[in-house]
Motif scaffolding. Sequence first.
Motif, mmCIF file in Angstrom:
data_model
loop_
_atom_site.group_PDB
_atom_site.id
_atom_site.type_symbol
_atom_site.label_atom_id
_atom_site.label_comp_id
_atom_site.label_asym_id
_atom_site.label_seq_id
_atom_site.Cartn_x
_atom_site.Cartn_y
_atom_site.Cartn_z
ATOM 1 N N UNK A 1 0.806 -1.226 0.000
ATOM 2 C CA UNK A 1 0.000 0.000 0.000
ATOM 3 C C UNK A 1 0.841 1.279 0.000
ATOM 4 N N UNK A 2 1.927 1.366 0.782
ATOM 5 C CA UNK A 2 2.700 2.622 0.806
ATOM 6 C C UNK A 2 3.485 2.905 -0.481
ATOM 7 N N UNK A 3 3.625 1.897 -1.376
ATOM 8 C CA UNK A 3 4.457 2.101 -2.570
ATOM 9 C C UNK A 3 3.635 2.054 -3.851
ATOM 10 N N UNK A 4 2.311 2.183 -3.742
ATOM 11 C CA UNK A 4 1.454 2.120 -4.923
ATOM 12 C C UNK A 4 1.756 3.240 -5.924
ATOM 13 N N UNK A 5 2.292 4.357 -5.457
ATOM 14 C CA UNK A 5 2.561 5.476 -6.370
ATOM 15 C C UNK A 5 3.976 5.436 -6.937
ATOM 16 N N UNK A 6 4.728 4.390 -6.633
ATOM 17 C CA UNK A 6 6.093 4.265 -7.128
ATOM 18 C C UNK A 6 6.112 3.531 -8.475
ATOM 19 N N UNK A 7 7.233 3.672 -9.201
ATOM 20 C CA UNK A 7 7.402 3.012 -10.498
ATOM 21 C C UNK A 7 8.654 2.146 -10.449
ATOM 22 N N UNK A 8 8.629 1.051 -11.213
ATOM 23 C CA UNK A 8 9.702 0.069 -11.144
ATOM 24 C C UNK A 8 10.116 -0.379 -12.537
ATOM 25 N N UNK A 9 11.313 -0.949 -12.616
ATOM 26 C CA UNK A 9 11.781 -1.638 -13.816
ATOM 27 C C UNK A 9 12.149 -3.059 -13.407
ATOM 28 N N UNK A 10 11.769 -4.031 -14.222
ATOM 29 C CA UNK A 10 12.058 -5.433 -13.913
ATOM 30 C C UNK A 10 13.008 -5.992 -14.956
ATOM 31 N N UNK A 11 13.602 -7.141 -14.639
ATOM 32 C CA UNK A 11 14.549 -7.711 -15.598
ATOM 33 C C UNK A 11 13.849 -8.268 -16.827
ATOM 34 N N UNK A 12 12.881 -9.158 -16.608
ATOM 35 C CA UNK A 12 12.126 -9.624 -17.778
ATOM 36 C C UNK A 12 10.647 -9.634 -17.445
ATOM 37 N N UNK A 13 9.836 -9.612 -18.466
ATOM 38 C CA UNK A 13 8.413 -9.332 -18.278
ATOM 39 C C UNK A 13 7.672 -10.548 -17.750
ATOM 40 N N UNK A 14 7.906 -10.816 -16.452
ATOM 41 C CA UNK A 14 7.286 -11.981 -15.821
ATOM 42 C C UNK A 14 6.286 -11.600 -14.745
ATOM 43 N N UNK B 1 12.201 8.708 -12.549
ATOM 44 C CA UNK B 1 12.610 8.489 -11.179
ATOM 45 C C UNK B 1 12.117 7.169 -10.624
ATOM 46 N N UNK B 2 12.380 6.077 -11.336
ATOM 47 C CA UNK B 2 11.950 4.756 -10.883
ATOM 48 C C UNK B 2 12.502 4.478 -9.492
ATOM 49 N N UNK B 3 11.673 3.904 -8.652
ATOM 50 C CA UNK B 3 12.060 3.654 -7.263
ATOM 51 C C UNK B 3 13.044 2.517 -7.145
ATOM 52 N N UNK B 4 12.992 1.565 -8.083
ATOM 53 C CA UNK B 4 13.837 0.379 -7.953
ATOM 54 C C UNK B 4 13.923 -0.341 -9.287
ATOM 55 N N UNK B 5 15.046 -0.994 -9.521
ATOM 56 C CA UNK B 5 15.213 -1.917 -10.647
ATOM 57 C C UNK B 5 15.401 -3.303 -10.059
ATOM 58 N N UNK B 6 14.624 -4.252 -10.557
ATOM 59 C CA UNK B 6 14.652 -5.599 -9.982
ATOM 60 C C UNK B 6 15.397 -6.571 -10.883
ATOM 61 N N UNK B 7 16.405 -7.208 -10.298
ATOM 62 C CA UNK B 7 17.152 -8.272 -10.960
ATOM 63 C C UNK B 7 16.515 -9.611 -10.635
ATOM 64 N N UNK B 8 16.904 -10.632 -11.399
ATOM 65 C CA UNK B 8 16.461 -11.999 -11.130
ATOM 66 C C UNK B 8 17.685 -12.899 -11.036
ATOM 67 N N UNK B 9 17.666 -13.890 -10.154
ATOM 68 C CA UNK B 9 18.869 -14.704 -9.930
ATOM 69 C C UNK B 9 19.276 -15.550 -11.130
#
Length: 320
Positions: A207-220, A260-268
């Motif tokens: 709920x507190x991060x609903x207004x944030x934007x993210x980038x992911x490694x692959x579209x999963x 201003x993306x809040x985070x970029x997510x990697x995958x193992x």
Amino acid sequence: MIRTLLPALLLASPALAEVPKVVTDIAPVQGLVASVMGDLGTPGLLIPAGASPHSHALKPSEARALQQADLIFWIGPELSPDLARKIDAIAAEGTAVALFDLPGTRHLAARSDVLFAEPGAEEGHDHGAHEDHDDHDHEDHDAEGHHHEGGDPHAWLSLDNAATWLTAITATLSEADPENAPAYAANAEAAQARLAEARATAEATLAPVKDQRFVVFHDAFQYYEDTFGLTVLGAISLSDATTPSPARLDALRDALEGAGAACVFAEPQFDPRLIAAVTEGAGTPVAELDPLGAKLEPGPGFYPALIEDMAQRIATCAAQ
């Protein structure tokens, strides 16, 4: 031809004298099946933690387990084309249940844009690109040549799908093993309740991060995004079967600077150097987000733990 029988069709099958031998494709499916089987048995896992279901080739021990299985629960050929060929070739005695094909399963179209949400768009813009499908009479192609027949196959990250599949798994096991049907039903009821708890916990965490934007490694992750109202700007790779082009990396780098993306997510499972190529100079936090939960404890509690763990990782990274 792959034999994919819906639970209702198993009525005509003879009851097995023992608890059926069960195998699954990926850990989230194994967790759902394990939650229904409980103490009666442990479903095998054909695609191990850390491996990509899109490209994993079965080892001899995994192929033997598939060959000896009475029941096979898997997402379907959209996710694991090599496993589809193996089921057709060596699982002569087993019944394969493709969860992606089950009635009531929610489908989202595979995405093909470099960016899913434009940096300057209003909140919720990207959700308008989501499209429900209840059929498989189409193919979706991404900009880099890969395609998923039948839409985005990462459907286990929809909690609505997980609930639907729990019902189907219970029916399938009960038809194959009627003596233990009451136990399967009781286990499934508990699993549905735990699923509801996981949804509520994840909603509160996110709920507190609903207004944030993210980038992911692959579209999963779009089923998870859709479930919890998250906004993902884009993916470095639309599928793990392709290497992103320099133009795609440039577009995502520009998006990071502009939004201003809040985070970029990697995958193992994937090359971290591609993450570095996008985030270099941006100062954007990087965290790991795994749709397969490779580091989680397998077993009946796996699936709700996956949903809650992903929520916590997203919220923690966004708070940095």
